[in-house]
Write an enzyme that holds these catalytic residues in place. Sequence first.
Site, PDB file in Angstrom:
ATOM      1  N   ASP A   1       0.851  -1.198   0.000  1.00  0.00           N
ATOM      2  CA  ASP A   1       0.000   0.000   0.000  1.00  0.00           C
ATOM      3  C   ASP A   1       0.884   1.244   0.000  1.00  0.00           C
ATOM      4  O   ASP A   1       1.898   1.302   0.695  1.00  0.00           O
ATOM      5  CB  ASP A   1      -0.914  -0.016   1.231  1.00  0.00           C
ATOM      6  CG  ASP A   1      -2.074   0.956   1.093  1.00  0.00           C
ATOM      7  OD1 ASP A   1      -3.223   0.491   0.959  1.00  0.00           O
ATOM      8  OD2 ASP A   1      -1.836   2.189   1.112  1.00  0.00           O
ATOM      9  N   ILE A   2       0.476   2.252  -0.745  1.00  0.00           N
ATOM     10  CA  ILE A   2       1.264   3.482  -0.861  1.00  0.00           C
ATOM     11  C   ILE A   2       1.237   4.292   0.436  1.00  0.00           C
ATOM     12  O   ILE A   2       2.112   5.121   0.680  1.00  0.00           O
ATOM     13  CB  ILE A   2       0.737   4.328  -2.064  1.00  0.00           C
ATOM     14  CG1 ILE A   2       1.809   5.257  -2.588  1.00  0.00           C
ATOM     15  CG2 ILE A   2      -0.527   5.088  -1.690  1.00  0.00           C
ATOM     16  CD1 ILE A   2       1.495   5.837  -3.953  1.00  0.00           C
TER      17      ILE A   2
ATOM     18  N   ASN B   1     -12.898  -3.269   2.468  1.00  0.00           N
ATOM     19  CA  ASN B   1     -13.822  -2.143   2.542  1.00  0.00           C
ATOM     20  C   ASN B   1     -14.739  -2.184   1.328  1.00  0.00           C
ATOM     21  O   ASN B   1     -14.303  -2.514   0.220  1.00  0.00           O
ATOM     22  CB  ASN B   1     -13.043  -0.826   2.574  1.00  0.00           C
ATOM     23  CG  ASN B   1     -12.186  -0.700   3.827  1.00  0.00           C
ATOM     24  OD1 ASN B   1     -12.580  -1.167   4.888  1.00  0.00           O
ATOM     25  ND2 ASN B   1     -11.021  -0.093   3.699  1.00  0.00           N
TER      26      ASN B   1
ATOM     27  N   GLY C   1     -16.020   2.582   3.598  1.00  0.00           N
ATOM     28  CA  GLY C   1     -14.773   3.338   3.492  1.00  0.00           C
ATOM     29  C   GLY C   1     -13.935   2.994   2.273  1.00  0.00           C
ATOM     30  O   GLY C   1     -12.735   3.247   2.252  1.00  0.00           O
ATOM     31  N   GLN C   2     -14.582   2.440   1.240  1.00  0.00           N
ATOM     32  CA  GLN C   2     -13.834   2.092   0.029  1.00  0.00           C
ATOM     33  C   GLN C   2     -13.515   3.345  -0.778  1.00  0.00           C
ATOM     34  O   GLN C   2     -14.410   4.159  -1.033  1.00  0.00           O
ATOM     35  CB  GLN C   2     -14.654   1.113  -0.824  1.00  0.00           C
ATOM     36  CG  GLN C   2     -13.910   0.624  -2.060  1.00  0.00           C
ATOM     37  CD  GLN C   2     -14.692  -0.450  -2.830  1.00  0.00           C
ATOM     38  OE1 GLN C   2     -15.863  -0.710  -2.549  1.00  0.00           O
ATOM     39  NE2 GLN C   2     -14.039  -1.049  -3.809  1.00  0.00           N
TER      40      GLN C   2
ATOM     41  N   HIS D   1     -10.259  -5.200  -3.332  1.00  0.00           N
ATOM     42  CA  HIS D   1      -8.927  -5.445  -2.760  1.00  0.00           C
ATOM     43  C   HIS D   1      -9.058  -5.894  -1.318  1.00  0.00           C
ATOM     44  O   HIS D   1      -9.927  -5.434  -0.586  1.00  0.00           O
ATOM     45  CB  HIS D   1      -8.038  -4.206  -2.858  1.00  0.00           C
ATOM     46  CG  HIS D   1      -8.667  -2.928  -2.394  1.00  0.00           C
ATOM     47  ND1 HIS D   1      -9.583  -2.233  -3.164  1.00  0.00           N
ATOM     48  CD2 HIS D   1      -8.539  -2.227  -1.241  1.00  0.00           C
ATOM     49  CE1 HIS D   1      -9.971  -1.152  -2.509  1.00  0.00           C
ATOM     50  NE2 HIS D   1      -9.363  -1.126  -1.333  1.00  0.00           N
TER      51      HIS D   1
ATOM     52  N   HIS E   1      -7.087  -5.721   2.122  1.00  0.00           N
ATOM     53  CA  HIS E   1      -5.962  -5.143   2.860  1.00  0.00           C
ATOM     54  C   HIS E   1      -5.409  -6.202   3.811  1.00  0.00           C
ATOM     55  O   HIS E   1      -6.176  -6.873   4.511  1.00  0.00           O
ATOM     56  CB  HIS E   1      -6.429  -3.986   3.759  1.00  0.00           C
ATOM     57  CG  HIS E   1      -6.883  -2.761   3.051  1.00  0.00           C
ATOM     58  ND1 HIS E   1      -6.069  -1.661   2.879  1.00  0.00           N
ATOM     59  CD2 HIS E   1      -8.074  -2.440   2.499  1.00  0.00           C
ATOM     60  CE1 HIS E   1      -6.752  -0.710   2.264  1.00  0.00           C
ATOM     61  NE2 HIS E   1      -7.974  -1.153   2.015  1.00  0.00           N
TER      62      HIS E   1
HETATM   63  P1  5GP Z   1      -9.725   1.500   0.294  1.00  0.00           P
HETATM   64  O1  5GP Z   1      -9.814   2.811   1.026  1.00  0.00           O
HETATM   65  O2  5GP Z   1     -10.411   1.583  -1.047  1.00  0.00           O
HETATM   66  O3  5GP Z   1     -10.127   0.312   1.092  1.00  0.00           O
HETATM   67  O4  5GP Z   1      -8.187   1.272   0.041  1.00  0.00           O
HETATM   68  C1  5GP Z   1      -7.486   1.796  -1.033  1.00  0.00           C
HETATM   69  C2  5GP Z   1      -6.027   1.703  -0.660  1.00  0.00           C
HETATM   70  O5  5GP Z   1      -5.271   1.885  -1.840  1.00  0.00           O
HETATM   71  C3  5GP Z   1      -5.561   2.789   0.336  1.00  0.00           C
HETATM   72  O6  5GP Z   1      -5.020   2.165   1.487  1.00  0.00           O
HETATM   73  C4  5GP Z   1      -4.522   3.579  -0.452  1.00  0.00           C
HETATM   74  O7  5GP Z   1      -3.439   3.984   0.346  1.00  0.00           O
HETATM   75  C5  5GP Z   1      -4.119   2.604  -1.538  1.00  0.00           C
HETATM   76  N1  5GP Z   1      -3.717   3.234  -2.787  1.00  0.00           N
HETATM   77  C6  5GP Z   1      -4.392   4.188  -3.457  1.00  0.00           C
HETATM   78  N2  5GP Z   1      -3.729   4.532  -4.575  1.00  0.00           N
HETATM   79  C7  5GP Z   1      -2.615   3.761  -4.604  1.00  0.00           C
HETATM   80  C8  5GP Z   1      -1.522   3.657  -5.527  1.00  0.00           C
HETATM   81  O8  5GP Z   1      -1.445   4.343  -6.550  1.00  0.00           O
HETATM   82  N3  5GP Z   1      -0.554   2.747  -5.240  1.00  0.00           N
HETATM   83  C9  5GP Z   1      -0.602   1.974  -4.104  1.00  0.00           C
HETATM   84  N4  5GP Z   1       0.405   1.126  -3.905  1.00  0.00           N
HETATM   85  N5  5GP Z   1      -1.613   2.037  -3.227  1.00  0.00           N
HETATM   86  C10 5GP Z   1      -2.604   2.934  -3.472  1.00  0.00           C
END
Ligand code: 5GP
Length: 114
Positions: free
Chosen positions: A30-31, A87, A93-94, A100, A102
């Site tokens: 994750d970034i 999520n 919180g998606q 995906h 986590h």
């Molecule tokens: P969500 O909030 O949808 O459950 O999680 C999305 C996740 O994707 C977040 O934890 C966010 O940090 C990660 N993310 C978003 N954009 C990027 C990206 O460009 N590269 C990587 N490695 N992670 C990302």
Amino acid sequence: MEDCIFCKIAAGTIPSKKVYEDDECFAFHDISPQGPVHFLVIPKKHIRNIMETTPEDEPLLGRLLYRAQKLAVECGCGERGARFVINCKDNGGQTVDHLHIHVVGGRFMEWPPG
Ligand code: 5GP
Ligand code: ZN
């Protein structure tokens, strides 16, 4: 899907720190890590979220979850465990509309989430 950031990551057109890849699954760090270990496991197939899966996705969902736990162990979370999170949509919180899982580990996490 053309405009999806995670489809582009899985295809390699947007760079990521890859953890694992096979014909159906892709995993990458994750970034914005929320713990010492934080990676995402995604299907290469574009699926918007867990609620938009179909009966034909059942084996794929099993593979993603199995891979998530295998990688968690490989990343050192075997002994103390980790958090496996999916999520879904606004209330969940998606923020990225590509399914995906986590995997967050390496520290203790409270429950319930805020
Ligand atoms: P969500 O909030 O949808 O459950 O999680 C999305 C996740 O994707 C977040 O934890 C966010 O940090 C990660 N993310 C978003 N954009 C990027 C990206 O460009 N590269 C990587 N490695 N992670 C990302
Ligand atoms: Zn996608």
